[in-house]
Design a protein around this motif. Structure first.
Motif, PDB file in Angstrom:
ATOM      1  N   HIS A  26       0.798  -1.226   0.000  1.00 38.76           N
ATOM      2  CA  HIS A  26       0.000   0.000   0.000  1.00 38.76           C
ATOM      3  C   HIS A  26       0.834   1.282   0.000  1.00 38.76           C
ATOM      4  CE1 HIS A  26      -3.184  -2.827   1.017  1.00 38.76           C
ATOM      5  NE2 HIS A  26      -4.056  -1.863   0.748  1.00 38.76           N
ATOM      6  N   TYR A  28       2.602   2.746   2.277  1.00 40.41           N
ATOM      7  CA  TYR A  28       2.507   3.615   3.440  1.00 40.41           C
ATOM      8  C   TYR A  28       3.856   4.242   3.789  1.00 40.41           C
ATOM      9  CZ  TYR A  28      -2.053   1.388   4.174  1.00 40.41           C
ATOM     10  OH  TYR A  28      -3.333   0.923   4.017  1.00 40.41           O
ATOM     11  N   ALA A  31       4.906   6.983   1.154  1.00 37.40           N
ATOM     12  CA  ALA A  31       4.051   8.161   1.334  1.00 37.40           C
ATOM     13  C   ALA A  31       4.501   8.979   2.535  1.00 37.40           C
ATOM     14  CB  ALA A  31       2.596   7.729   1.501  1.00 37.40           C
ATOM     15  N   ALA A  54      -3.008  -0.112  -5.320  1.00 33.35           N
ATOM     16  CA  ALA A  54      -3.268   0.377  -3.958  1.00 33.35           C
ATOM     17  C   ALA A  54      -2.215   1.400  -3.553  1.00 33.35           C
ATOM     18  CB  ALA A  54      -3.261  -0.794  -2.974  1.00 33.35           C
ATOM     19  N   ALA A  55      -0.968   1.166  -3.958  1.00 30.07           N
ATOM     20  CA  ALA A  55       0.112   2.111  -3.674  1.00 30.07           C
ATOM     21  C   ALA A  55      -0.158   3.447  -4.349  1.00 30.07           C
ATOM     22  CB  ALA A  55       1.442   1.536  -4.157  1.00 30.07           C
ATOM     23  N   ARG A  57      -3.042   4.722  -5.078  1.00 29.80           N
ATOM     24  CA  ARG A  57      -4.126   5.396  -4.360  1.00 29.80           C
ATOM     25  C   ARG A  57      -3.602   6.068  -3.085  1.00 29.80           C
ATOM     26  NH1 ARG A  57      -7.026   0.702  -5.979  1.00 29.80           N
ATOM     27  NH2 ARG A  57      -6.724  -0.267  -3.943  1.00 29.80           N
ATOM     28  N   THR A  58      -2.746   5.363  -2.362  1.00 21.22           N
ATOM     29  CA  THR A  58      -2.177   5.917  -1.127  1.00 21.22           C
ATOM     30  C   THR A  58      -1.363   7.166  -1.414  1.00 21.22           C
ATOM     31  OG1 THR A  58      -2.050   3.729  -0.078  1.00 21.22           O
ATOM     32  CG2 THR A  58      -0.626   5.450   0.824  1.00 21.22           C
ATOM     33  N   LYS A  61      -3.661  10.066  -2.475  1.00 22.56           N
ATOM     34  CA  LYS A  61      -4.367  10.622  -1.318  1.00 22.56           C
ATOM     35  C   LYS A  61      -3.441  11.484  -0.473  1.00 22.56           C
ATOM     36  CE  LYS A  61      -7.246   9.238   2.608  1.00 22.56           C
ATOM     37  NZ  LYS A  61      -7.836   8.083   3.347  1.00 22.56           N
ATOM     38  N   ALA A  62      -2.175  11.085  -0.399  1.00 18.52           N
ATOM     39  CA  ALA A  62      -1.206  11.840   0.397  1.00 18.52           C
ATOM     40  C   ALA A  62      -0.697  13.075  -0.348  1.00 18.52           C
ATOM     41  CB  ALA A  62      -0.025  10.945   0.774  1.00 18.52           C
TER      42      ALA A  62
END
Length: 227
Positions: A26, A28, A31, A54-55, A57-58, A61-62
């Protein structure tokens, strides 16, 4: 917010560098590195499309997607060294990490941050045989313990004892390292008992290793009492 083990990885990253996070899932960690300005850019890799989506999207979003490069590949096989300063491989087995590093011609030129979940002796043996040097830190997260390795390539070959191969290169003055050592001692004792009848020679070797670890822990405890 990062988990403790990922936060420990983030703390080892070169400030102002470029970090490649292998098998990022993802994303995280990348990000967080970008949001806090620790890295100027990141490379995110995964062997499967869904985790890479998914990465994305993360990172979107960040608000840091523009500073990230996403690569669909096995390990580092489609990643060029360019200006990468650090490679993080976290949450995989030691054997998988060996496969990834063994397939990368430029891994000796960067700072490696490794957080293996299993087969740590296999990984340590490969690193030692390929002239890497490293330090290890134990991270307590809930009721689990994780090891994070801070690794550099160094031409001079260091020695690695049987105990260090099995338990690691730890700062034994740290309470987390001592807790890890005690847990490892219990596991070695149980394994020795399990193998006592089927493989007596191996059982004896493991018992000797457990005894050496117990002596190490006793020595550290006595030294701390005197301080």
């Amino acid at each position: 917010m990062l988990t403790k083990r990922l936060a420990a990885c983030a703390a080892m990253v070169t400030k102002g560098g470029v970090t490649c996070d292998v098998g990022s899932d993802h994303a995280y960690l990348p990000a967080e590195l970008l949001k806090k300005g620790i890295c100027r850019s990141v490379v995110v890799t995964d062997i499967h499309k869904k985790p890479l989506e998914a990465a994305r999207r993360t990172l979107t979003k960040a608000g840091v997607l523009s500073d990230a490069r996403l690569v669909l590949c096995d390990g580092l096989q489609q990643v060029s060294k360019e200006d990468i300063t650090d490679v993080v491989i976290a949450g995989m087995g030691g054997e998988t990490m060996v496969h990834i590093l063994d397939s990368c011609q430029w891994c000796t030129k960067v700072h490696l941050i490794l957080q293996p979940m299993t087969k740590l002796p296999v990984l340590r043996k490969w690193l030692w045989e390929h002239s890497f040097v490293w330090k290890e830190k134990v991270i307590l997260e809930g009721n689990k313990m994780y090891v994070v390795m801070d690794v550099h390539f160094e031409q001079n070959q260091t020695t690695l004892s049987s105990l260090e191969l099995e338990v690691g290169l730890l700062d034994w003055t740290q309470p987390e390292a001592q807790a890890y050592g005690r847990d490892k001692y219990c596991r070695l004792q149980k394994l020795a008992e399990k193998l006592a009848e089927a493989c007596p020679t191996q059982s004896t070797q493991i018992k000797m290793l457990a005894q050496e670890l117990a002596q190490k822990l006793d020595s550290v405890e006595q030294q701390q009492k005197q301080e």
